[in-house]
Design an enzyme around this catalytic site. Sequence first.
Site, PDB file in Angstrom:
ATOM      1  N   HIS A  60       0.862  -1.342   0.026  1.00 20.15           N
ATOM      2  CA  HIS A  60       0.014   0.069   0.065  1.00 20.15           C
ATOM      3  C   HIS A  60       1.019   1.221  -0.023  1.00 20.15           C
ATOM      4  O   HIS A  60       0.409   2.485   0.310  1.00 20.15           O
ATOM      5  CB  HIS A  60      -1.103  -0.167   1.122  1.00 20.15           C
ATOM      6  N   CYS A  61       2.135   1.190  -0.396  1.00 20.16           N
ATOM      7  CA  CYS A  61       2.922   2.373  -0.553  1.00 20.16           C
ATOM      8  C   CYS A  61       2.758   3.129  -1.931  1.00 20.16           C
ATOM      9  O   CYS A  61       2.540   2.257  -2.907  1.00 20.16           O
ATOM     10  CB  CYS A  61       4.457   2.089  -0.376  1.00 20.16           C
ATOM     11  N   GLY A  62       3.096   4.368  -1.602  1.00 19.26           N
ATOM     12  CA  GLY A  62       2.854   5.156  -2.994  1.00 19.26           C
ATOM     13  C   GLY A  62       4.014   4.723  -4.107  1.00 19.26           C
ATOM     14  O   GLY A  62       3.954   4.958  -5.253  1.00 19.26           O
TER      15      GLY A  62
END
Length: 183
Positions: A60-62
């Site tokens: 869920h990291c950019g």
Amino acid sequence: MNGRLLFAALLLAALAGPALATDCPALLQGELPKLRAKESIDLCERFAGKPLLIVNTASHCGFAPQFKGLEALYKRYRAQGLEVLGVPSNDFKQEAADSSETAKICYVNYGVTFTMTEPQKVTGDEAIPLFKDLAEQSSAPRWNFYKYVVDRQGKVVASFSSLTKPDSDSLRAALEQAIASKP
């Protein structure tokens, strides 16, 4: 004479076992559970003598779109021996709580075919031995998608921040240096 040959073969096999174990760099000692699989990855057996790109990831990291670029690097250089190891981690609070979701994001959404592990600790005192060794040789990951280029002897030749994209010239140059290293 057959008894002597058998004895000699057994003796050589016994002596070769410890020699092979000492050929494995400290960085690759140990096993990690493979993502959404019942088997573990023997790091030494799978990666010893190969150039390696190790990345701590988070679903869920950019920076998660970097999975596509990492896969492209793997496809570009795997014929030359490169291996890529993705190690998901929730150390920066951006990994899925369920590894089935992690697997879906990696394998389905981004088409990852390189080796991925179950989520692991990659920073601090609880970091797994692999990342403790990477930190000793370079520095600990400061965020997700920190990249380590490791040569065929298990030495970090370069590390890159999350901001370094997989298609960057500097990362490719480091990979090519690791690929060119002698086992």
